[in-house]
Design a protein around this motif. Sequence first.
Motif, short mmCIF file in Angstrom:
data_model
loop_
_atom_site.label_atom_id
_atom_site.label_comp_id
_atom_site.label_asym_id
_atom_site.label_seq_id
_atom_site.Cartn_x
_atom_site.Cartn_y
_atom_site.Cartn_z
N ALA A 171 0.83 -1.21 0.00
CA ALA A 171 0.00 0.00 0.00
C ALA A 171 0.86 1.25 0.00
O ALA A 171 1.93 1.28 0.62
CB ALA A 171 -0.91 0.01 1.24
N ILE A 172 0.38 2.28 -0.69
CA ILE A 172 1.07 3.57 -0.70
C ILE A 172 0.06 4.67 -0.43
O ILE A 172 -1.07 4.61 -0.91
CB ILE A 172 1.84 3.80 -2.02
N VAL A 173 0.46 5.64 0.39
CA VAL A 173 -0.40 6.79 0.67
C VAL A 173 0.31 8.05 0.20
O VAL A 173 1.49 8.25 0.47
CB VAL A 173 -0.71 6.90 2.17
N ILE A 174 -0.44 8.89 -0.53
CA ILE A 174 0.07 10.19 -0.97
C ILE A 174 -0.88 11.23 -0.42
O ILE A 174 -2.05 11.29 -0.82
CB ILE A 174 0.17 10.25 -2.50
N ALA A 175 -0.40 12.02 0.54
CA ALA A 175 -1.28 12.96 1.23
C ALA A 175 -0.67 14.35 1.19
O ALA A 175 0.56 14.51 1.14
CB ALA A 175 -1.50 12.54 2.68
N LYS A 176 -1.55 15.34 1.20
CA LYS A 176 -1.11 16.72 1.26
C LYS A 176 -0.62 17.02 2.68
O LYS A 176 -1.24 16.57 3.66
CB LYS A 176 -2.30 17.61 0.93
N LYS A 177 0.47 17.75 2.79
CA LYS A 177 0.94 18.15 4.10
C LYS A 177 -0.18 18.93 4.80
O LYS A 177 -0.86 19.73 4.18
CB LYS A 177 2.19 19.03 3.96
N GLY A 178 -0.39 18.66 6.08
CA GLY A 178 -1.47 19.34 6.80
C GLY A 178 -2.76 18.54 6.82
O GLY A 178 -3.67 18.82 7.59
N SER A 179 -2.84 17.52 5.96
CA SER A 179 -4.07 16.71 5.91
C SER A 179 -3.88 15.32 6.50
O SER A 179 -4.76 14.47 6.37
CB SER A 179 -4.53 16.56 4.46
N THR A 180 -2.73 15.09 7.15
CA THR A 180 -2.44 13.71 7.52
C THR A 180 -3.23 13.24 8.73
O THR A 180 -3.19 12.06 9.06
CB THR A 180 -0.92 13.49 7.72
N GLN A 181 -3.98 14.14 9.41
CA GLN A 181 -4.89 13.67 10.45
C GLN A 181 -5.99 12.79 9.84
O GLN A 181 -6.62 12.00 10.53
CB GLN A 181 -5.53 14.85 11.20
N LYS A 182 -6.22 12.95 8.53
CA LYS A 182 -7.24 12.15 7.86
C LYS A 182 -6.83 10.70 7.62
O LYS A 182 -7.60 9.92 7.07
CB LYS A 182 -7.60 12.78 6.51
N VAL A 183 -5.59 10.37 7.97
CA VAL A 183 -5.15 8.99 7.76
C VAL A 183 -6.07 8.01 8.50
O VAL A 183 -6.36 6.93 8.02
CB VAL A 183 -3.67 8.80 8.17
N LYS A 184 -6.58 8.44 9.68
CA LYS A 184 -7.48 7.52 10.41
C LYS A 184 -8.78 7.26 9.64
O LYS A 184 -9.32 6.16 9.66
CB LYS A 184 -7.73 8.01 11.85
N ASP A 185 -9.28 8.29 8.92
CA ASP A 185 -10.45 8.07 8.06
C ASP A 185 -10.12 7.10 6.93
O ASP A 185 -10.91 6.25 6.55
CB ASP A 185 -10.94 9.39 7.44
#
Lengths: 457, 457
Positions: free
Chosen positions: B315-329
């Motif tokens: 698995a790979i995750v590409i997230a915008k900086k500042g949005s990584t609290q959404k990882v739990k969602d």
Amino acid sequence: MQVVILCGGSGTRLWPISRTLYPKQFVKLFENESLYQKTIKRNLSFAKSFSVVINQEQYFMGLDQLDELKAPKSQFILEPVGRNTAPAIAMAAFASKPDDILLIVPSDHLIENQSAYEDAVKKAQELASQDKLVTFGIKPNYAETGYGYIEANGLEVKSFKEKPDAATAEKYVKAGNYFWNSGMFCFKAKVFLEELKAYAPDVYEQSHKTFTHARVDQSAIRLVKEDMVAIRSESIDYAVMEKSKKVNVVPADIGWSDLGSFDSLYETLPKDENGNTLSKNTIHLGSKNNLVISDDRLISTIDVEDLMIVDTRDAIVIAKKGSTQKVKDLVAEVKKHNVEMTNVHTTAHRPWGTYTILEENPGYKVKQITVRPGAKLSLQYHHHRSEHWIVVSGVATVTIDDKTFDLKQNESCYIPKEATHRLYNQQKVDLVLIEAQVGTYLGEDDIVRLQDDYKRN
Amino acid sequence: MQVVILCGGSGTRLWPISRTLYPKQFVKLFENESLYQKTIKRNLSFAKSFSVVINQEQYFMGLDQLDELKAPKSQFILEPVGRNTAPAIAMAAFASKPDDILLIVPSDHLIENQSAYEDAVKKAQELASQDKLVTFGIKPNYAETGYGYIEANGLEVKSFKEKPDAATAEKYVKAGNYFWNSGMFCFKAKVFLEELKAYAPDVYEQSHKTFTHARVDQSAIRLVKEDMVAIRSESIDYAVMEKSKKVNVVPADIGWSDLGSFDSLYETLPKDENGNTLSKNTIHLGSKNNLVISDDRLISTIDVEDLMIVDTRDAIVIAKKGSTQKVKDLVAEVKKHNVEMTNVHTTAHRPWGTYTILEENPGYKVKQITVRPGAKLSLQYHHHRSEHWIVVSGVATVTIDDKTFDLKQNESCYIPKEATHRLYNQQKVDLVLIEAQVGTYLGEDDIVRLQDDYKRN
């Protein structure tokens, strides 16, 4: 009409999904169809037959993908090295009758308006029958600076223009009589060869010599490397089209794209309501307008926009939309560290099927091997490795030294270093096996082929 | 002082590098050291001994990582299920002498200023010796809304504050007497237990009952599931600290971070001149300020900024900086499709070593198995699958039914369905083998353990 398909793409602009030995035209980008297959289908209705000019390494891939379509039997011309389009087209012309009309099409372009395409081909065919060299001019829908332009005056070509700067491209598009140079052509075989002889006699002569030396068998015309390397590398544009007085242009508004970058690929792929391309194994949270090409890994995004995310088993590229022309710089960079990664995928295509490298470590390597029904690997041995085979699906007919036996699902065998061996799938279904190699050197080039159905020995 | 390490993290906030069975504290994020290991090292100088309260599934991981550090022998308290911090700390207190001073530390925080940390611990120890319940208050350096705050008046605690909104957090930081509630504590075992008994008697009673029923052996205190599930789940803050009159706070400016998201991880990792984290197998062209965590795949970026790119084998995750609290969602979303992917990596840790799933398909599965020197898998059999083992490194001592034999490098064996078998590494080096499983059902739960060194049967 004889349709000549040029398969010379180098596979760097869509890296990592395309690789040198698995270039763009063979990647199944569209509902399990490749651009090469789309090219064949587009021309099926009016092609008397197909000539495919192709690198010899890709011959079996070209043949397989043709077979999948149940297209008519085609002639393959196998190039040991590429020498650009003028020699490639010359080979197809030498292989035709002098009065045959040839339609030359690249294998890696997308054309979305089939009926407009057929109309344009009809016009071109008519002009070709009047001994014209016809080029197709694509009506530009924006000021692209990455293409050459053709300045037209009716059917006549006034001039060929190199890639322009942005302001000049703008002018061309406004003028209305400038067209993108598409790389598609139509002419009689003899007319092209006469003009090539007149304007690039050295290319003509060495191409002719190469063609007459070719080894021809039932399935293919195999050009000889020593001859081919002596041909000067030249495009049909430089060698002939920019010099000949017989050139006509047929304007074509056919929904054309050369898919020369991930940006243009993004434009052509279907997208969801947030502008993300549809792709299996993908979860988007708050993300918009992204291209995602995934393999078997799960790709998740959070709040990202305008990215090109391209994932393969061994490499992933994340690029900003609009910057994907830099992929070629990236490939140059990757080459410095790992040439193999620019050449092949972890899944490699072979005439007999495919193999995937599952794991590679000093001292051992694990592969999954799929052999097609009826296919046979070469009779071979290795100097530096022994191999273990475990059949997980289908039945293998295995030869080790002087013994031949069947290996069924859930059976295994051992091939000692230096032992002559062969793998054969005599069944009607795929054979899948796991191979564990053990040895001090595990390169693909440690192989001595004693006999090979595909003439690789 | 007795240092109690709490290992109860759930592993979702740094998914996909952390997983339920491989939570954040065990991931080797820093120069091949985990947060758990850093926690041990941080306390080595003043710890008389360590108590590790840990989920029983992670016991061997905790033990292994401790061994790597050559830390003093420690006491492990194994929880069959988590019941939050109050019961976990109670178990450690029951296992201590009443007057022992306990320093309670989470295993998954980062503390960058060691000498300030040691000073704070010294102060806390002094107050604890005066029968205080000491909490450590982290001096806030920005208005974080994700933490609880402690309002202090000198050493006294005026109040505990829930997670504030942004404006309130701003006020707290300006006021100067508000501190982040860090989850670190110091007190005498008996003082804590007395206060727990006074303010959460049900938690105290059931915890005590659970502790007295525990199976204790040389290596660990094993709590019994039936007892443990009956304990009310409660944090030490709610159960004791917010109610007791004996609470003191030690302000601590110690470079603390809870690494609760990829954003905070980015802040702590070393970076190159373009603000990209240093990472092997990475090529950046024109990219800035990105977190890249890579496994063995090549990750390339072109002109991207402020991204969190986190790659694992599946698995790979590409997230915008500042949005990584959404990882739990995201993890909640992934769970709907594939629970296993939130629980384990393709490489799973076992008491005897690790295995990596190389390939999984209907009908067969391929694993690479590494067995540590001296380790022995359980004596087991499977109802639905047979197995092939190929030794690629080391020597395996293999038992199949009533036979035991050595399998050396480049040798293989076959284990039929239902056959009792065992794998044992008697040597001084790792044993590596490739396992191909063939069968109609290939789940990890098709295993009958007849005897197990790790008491899993």
